[in-house]
Scaffold this active site. Structure first.
Site, PDB file in Angstrom:
ATOM      1  N   LYS A   1     -28.332  27.390 -25.286  1.00 25.58           N
ATOM      2  CA  LYS A   1     -29.701  27.873 -25.493  1.00 25.58           C
ATOM      3  C   LYS A   1     -30.313  27.116 -26.666  1.00 25.58           C
ATOM      4  O   LYS A   1     -29.768  27.131 -27.783  1.00 25.58           O
ATOM      5  CB  LYS A   1     -29.694  29.360 -25.816  1.00 25.58           C
ATOM      6  CG  LYS A   1     -30.099  30.232 -24.650  1.00 25.58           C
ATOM      7  CD  LYS A   1     -30.087  31.678 -25.076  1.00 25.58           C
ATOM      8  CE  LYS A   1     -31.023  32.519 -24.260  1.00 25.58           C
ATOM      9  NZ  LYS A   1     -30.993  33.928 -24.692  1.00 25.58           N
TER      10      LYS A   1
HETATM   11  O1  G3P Z   1     -33.525  37.571 -22.931  1.00 23.75           O
HETATM   12  C1  G3P Z   1     -33.991  37.496 -24.221  1.00 23.75           C
HETATM   13  C2  G3P Z   1     -33.825  38.807 -24.857  1.00 23.75           C
HETATM   14  O2  G3P Z   1     -32.540  39.026 -25.295  1.00 23.75           O
HETATM   15  C3  G3P Z   1     -34.847  39.172 -25.855  1.00 23.75           C
HETATM   16  O3  G3P Z   1     -35.155  40.445 -25.539  1.00 23.75           O
HETATM   17  O4  G3P Z   1     -36.037  42.669 -25.895  1.00 23.75           O
HETATM   18  O5  G3P Z   1     -35.340  41.251 -27.858  1.00 23.75           O
HETATM   19  O6  G3P Z   1     -37.398  40.702 -26.568  1.00 23.75           O
HETATM   20  P1  G3P Z   1     -36.041  41.320 -26.528  1.00 23.75           P
END
Ligand code: G3P
Length: 218
Positions: free
Chosen positions: A84
């Site tokens: 990533k």
């Molecule tokens: O897939 C990316 C994710 O882990 C981020 O999610 O909910 O932290 O925006 P969030």
């Protein structure tokens, strides 16, 4: 559309794989730290050994040289690991170089069509628009997924897969599927919610009760 699990929780990953619907995993530094994992390499290797598909592990350094070196290291940890890389100018350079070395990249933290376009041109295997985080700031995150999918479809040279990320609830999954995302990466809780329906629960209960009433089962 494929489903990946967005977690670094080993039990959840094992359970998701057992359900037979999870074909990959995405992690990020926040998810890894949330689980209290201290040994990054060990946890990534363990996840890679459980999952029958790509596992995204993020670089946790800055600067092109440092990112490149770390990415090359991570790439040796398992054959199914994907690196990533953030959607920045440095990230673009790193992605292009890794693509030349046949190392798969998931370009993460994508918030615009331009970032997605450049990521695809740099040779990223996946591009991850962060749907929930765009929603958080008053934009329609899923519109971005739709736009990327639509534009990529128009050009033969844009073969990068669109991975809808930062998914927060089951409706995001429905919308990602309708938008044509190749993959949605979902938290374990959302995976369970996707399968839940109150009418199914009521139906199962009624069928069993009716069956018991005629068969005499207690
Ligand atoms: O897939 C990316 C994710 O882990 C981020 O999610 O909910 O932290 O925006 P969030």
């Amino acid at each position: 559309m494929r489903i990946f699990l967005d977690t670094a929780n080993i039990d959840q990953i094992k359970q998701g794989v057992k359900l037979g619907v999870v074909s990959g995993v995405t992690t990020n530094p926040t998810l890894v730290s949330k689980e209290g994992h201290k040994d990054y390499k060990a946890v990534v290797k363990e996840i890679c050994s459980i999952v029958p598909g790509p596992v995204s592990a993020e670089v946790v350094v800055e600067g092109t040289q440092a990112m490149l070196e770390q990415a090359r290291q991570i790439a040796t940890w398992a054959s199914n690991v994907v690196i990533k890389i953030p959607s920045t100018v440095d990230g673009l350079e790193v992605t292009s170089q890794l693509a030349r070395e046949n190392i798969k990249v998931n370009m993460t933290l994508c918030f615009s069509l331009n970032q997605a376009l450049l990521g695809a041109l740099a040779g990223a295997t996946y591009i991850s628009p962060f749907v929930g985080r765009l929603d958080d700031v008053g934009h329609d995150g899923m519109e971005l997924v739709k736009d990327i999918v639509d534009v990529f479809k128009k050009y033969d040279n844009l073969t990068t897969e669109v991975l809808a990320a930062s998914i927060r609830h089951p409706l995001h999954c429905v919308s990602a599927a309708k938008a044509g995302a190749h993959i949605a990466t979902v938290p374990y809780k959302v995976l369970l919610q996707m399968m839940k329906h109150p009418l199914t629960d009521i139906g199962v209960e009624r069928f069993l009760a009716d069956w018991k009433s005629v068969s005499g089962d207690k």
